[in-house]
Write an enzyme that holds these catalytic residues in place. Structure first.
Site, mmCIF file in Angstrom:
data_model
loop_
_atom_site.group_PDB
_atom_site.id
_atom_site.type_symbol
_atom_site.label_atom_id
_atom_site.label_comp_id
_atom_site.label_asym_id
_atom_site.label_seq_id
_atom_site.Cartn_x
_atom_site.Cartn_y
_atom_site.Cartn_z
ATOM 1 N N GLY A 70 -6.160 5.369 -0.106
ATOM 2 C CA GLY A 70 -6.957 5.451 0.382
ATOM 3 C C GLY A 70 -8.375 4.208 -0.322
ATOM 4 N N TYR A 92 0.795 -1.070 -0.061
ATOM 5 C CA TYR A 92 0.235 -0.473 0.164
ATOM 6 C C TYR A 92 0.824 1.294 -0.480
ATOM 7 C CZ TYR A 92 -2.632 4.073 1.939
ATOM 8 O OH TYR A 92 -3.514 5.180 2.126
ATOM 9 N N ASN A 119 1.225 10.175 7.245
ATOM 10 C CA ASN A 119 0.229 8.583 7.542
ATOM 11 C C ASN A 119 0.710 8.991 9.002
ATOM 12 O OD1 ASN A 119 -0.834 6.744 6.622
ATOM 13 N ND2 ASN A 119 -1.532 8.503 5.811
#
Length: 505
Positions: free
Chosen positions: A56, A49, A191
Site C-alpha cells: 500500500g 510490489y 488481493n
C-alpha cells in the site's frame, strides 16, 4: 469436477450444494509452477510490489532479502482483523473455490502448494472462519481473504463438521500440512474479489429460487380469484420486447396450464351480452396480480446479467501485480477492484426487494376482504372477532419488507477513502454482497408468510381439487408442515418451518 479454469455458476453450485469433489487438472498445477518459477527468477534484481517492497502506501520501502518471507506472514496476521457475524460455511466454501480458480490461472505466481491445500480443504469441507465486516472491496476482500490465508498457514479457526475449531487441531486430525511462504503467498491470496464473488454466487442461486417461488405463488393467487388468462398470454407479452417479461409469462402459462380456475375473457366478457350497469366480475385485476410478468421480468433479467458478471469475475485474474510468464513481464494495476461485483450485488438486492414488495402487496390483497371480496378478513377460518387468522403475521411481513427497502441503499456509491488515502476510491463490494444476502433471507420470510396465507385461502374456498398441479403440489407440501389455522396458535415456529422448506426446496 475437474477444474480447468472455465467454471460456470452451475459448477460452483454442484460443489457448494451437492458436495461434488474438485480435481485439479495437471495442466493447472504445471501452469502455477511455471508462474511461480518465473517470478522467483524475475524478481531477483527488480522492484516487484509485494515481493521485495512494503504494501500500500508503504510500497516505497524496500524489504531486505532475509525479511521477505516474514513480510508475508506479517501481512496475513495483521490484516486478519474482521469482526461481526461469521460467513456461513457455504459462502466461505464458495469464496475458497473462487480463489482457487483465480490462482489456478497462473497469473499470481503463488507456490503450487497453495492450490493443492485449497483443493484439499474444499473436498474435506473445512471452511475458514471469515467475518462479514472488514473488507472495503478495493484491494479486493483484503481482510476477509486474510482470514483464508491465515488458515492456509495453519493458524486461525475453521468450521468442520458443524463446529468452530482451531485450524491446527483440524489439520492434525486430518493429516494436513500448512503451506510455507515461498514468494508472495500472502499478497497473492489476499488481493482479489473472491469473497464478494463467492457470496454473490450463493446470492444468485437463492435469487433464482425466489423468482420461481414468486411466479408460482402469483399463479396460485390468480387461481384463487379466478383471473382471466390474457395478462400472461403469449400474444400480449410478445408485444413488449423484454426477454425477462416473456420468460415469466411463459412460466405462468406452464404452471397454470391444467388449472380449472383460470378463465378466458372471451367466455365471460366478450361472447356474452349483458345489460348490467355495474359488473359483478372484475374487468381487470389489481396490479399485483395482473402485472406479474412486467414486475418479475426485470428481476429475472437483472439476475441473469449478474450471473454473467460473476462468471467473468471468478474466471479472471483479480489480484496485483499480474504475472504474465509468456511475456516475461509483471504488470502492476488494479484487477483487485470490486466495482463489477459491487454494482451487481446492489442491483440484485434492489430487484429482490422489489420481489418482496410484490409478495407483501399480494399478501395484503388476500388479507383485505374489502378488496378481494371473496375471503374473510385476514383469511380467518375461525370465528370473526374472536380469532385472528393471519392478522399477526402480516405485521412481520410488512416490517421485513420495510427493512429490505432500507437495506437497498447502494454500497457501490458509498466509497470512503482509507489506507492513508492510497485506496482513495473503493467498491465496498463485500458489504454489498453481505447486504444482498440479508435482503434475500428476508424475502424468504415474506414469501413464507404469503404461502401459508395462500394455502389458507385455498382451504377456505375449497379449491384444492381445482387448482393447477403446480399449486396443488405446493398446497400438499405446506399442509404436511402447517395445519389449517382455525384456532389461534403460536405462529413463529410454522413461519420458520415454511421458510426452511422454501430455502431447501
Amino acid at each position: 469436477m475437474r477444474l480447468v479454469n472455465n467454471l460456470k455458476i452451475e459448477d460452483f453450485q454442484k460443489v457448494i450444494f451437492e458436495n461434488e469433489k474438485v480435481e485439479l487438472d495437471e495442466s493447472l498445477v504445471s501452469r502455477v509452477e511455471q508462474s511461480f518459477q518465473f517470478l522467483k527468477e524475475f524478481s531477483e534484481k527488480k522492484v516487484i510490489y509485494g515481493v521485495n517492497t512494503g504494501f500500500g502506501p508503504m510500497a516505497q520501502y524496500r524489504i531486505p532479502e532475509n525479511d521477505k518471507y516474514q513480510l508475508q506472514y506479517n501481512l496475513i496476521r495483521s490484516h486478519a482483523s474482521g469482526v461481526g457475524t461469521p460467513l456461513k460455511p457455504a459462502a466461505a466454501k464458495a469464496s475458497m473455490l473462487a480463489r482457487l480458480n483465480t490462482l489456478s490461472q497462473g497469473k499470481s505466481a503463488v507456490h503450487p502448494s497453495v492450490i493443492l491445500l485449497l483443493t484439499e480443504l474444499i473436498n474435506q469441507d473445512v471452511t475458514p472462519l471469515i467475518f462479514e465486516h472488514g473488507g472495503v472491496g478495493a484491494s479486493g476482500d483484503l481482510v476477509q481473504l486474510a482470514h483464508l490465508a491465515l488458515v492456509l498457514i495453519g493458524e486461525g479457526e475453521v468450521f468442520y463438521n458443524g463446529e468452530r475449531r482451531p485450524t491446527a487441531d483440524v489439520y492434525k486430525e486430518l493429516g494436513l500440512t500448512p503451506i510455507n511462504i515461498e514468494l508472495r503467498e500472502g499478497i497473492g491470496l489476499m488481493n482479489g474479489t473472491s469473497v464478494m464473488s463467492g457470496i454473490g454466487i450463493i446470492n444468485s442461486y437463492n435469487t433464482k429460487k425466489l423468482i420461481d417461488l414468486s411466479i408460482r405463488m402469483s399463479c396460485a393467487i390468480n387461481e384463487i380469484v379466478q383471473a382471466y388468462d390474457d395478462h400472461f398470454s403469449e400474444s400480449l407479452n410478445s408485444t413488449k420486447r423484454h426477454t425477462g417479461q416473456q420468460k415469466v409469462a411463459a412460466k405462468m402459462r406452464e404452471y397454470l396450464q391444467d388449472s380449472q380456475l383460470i378463465r378466458k375473457r372471451e367466455d365471460h366478457l366478450y361472447n356474452k351480452e349483458t345489460q348490467e350497469e355495474i359488473f359483478k366480475d372484475k374487468v381487470q385485476e389489481y396490479y399485483s396480480l395482473r402485472c406479474v410478468p412486467q414486475i418479475l421480468g426485470p428481476v429475472l433479467d437483472t439476475l441473469e446479467f449478474s450471473e454473467k458478471v460473476l462468471e467473468d469475475e471468478i474466471n479472471s485474474a483479480n489480484d496485483n501485480p499480474i504475472i504474465i510468464p509468456e511475456e516475461k513481464h509483471v504488470y502492476h494495476g488494479g484487477n483487485f477492484h470490486g466495482d463489477y461485483v459491487s454494482l451487481e450485488m446492489d442491483k440484485l438486492k434492489l430487484v429482490v426487494t422489489r420481489l418482496t414488495m410484490l409478495a407483501e402487496r399480494q399478501l395484503n390483497y388476500l388479507l383485505n376482504s374489502k378488496i378481494n371480496e371473496i375471503l374473510p378478513p385476514f383469511v380467518n377460518l375461525g370465528r370473526l372477532g374472536f380469532n385472528f387468522g393471519m392478522q399477526g403475521v402480516q405485521f412481520t411481513a410488512v416490517s421485513t419488507t420495510a427493512e429490505n427497502q432500507a437495506l437497498s441503499t447502494s454500497m457501490y456509491i458509498h466509497s470512503i477513502p482509507n489506507n492513508n488515502d492510497n485506496q482513495d476510491i473503493v467498491s465496498m463490494g463485500t458489504n454489498a454482497a453481505v447486504m444482498c444476502e440479508k435482503v434475500i433471507n428476508n424475502a424468504y420470510e415474506v414469501l413464507a408468510i404469503e404461502l401459508i396465507t395462500i394455502v389458507q385461502a385455498i382451504e377456505y374456498l375449497e379449491f384444492k381439487d381445482s387448482v393447477s398441479s403446480s399449486t396443488r403440489k405446493m398446497y400438499d407440501e405446506v399442509r404436511e408442515i402447517v395445519p389449517a389455522f382455525k384456532e389461534d396458535m403460536v405462529m413463529y415456529p410454522f413461519v420458520q418451518k415454511i421458510k426452511d422448506y422454501l430455502i431447501n426446496k
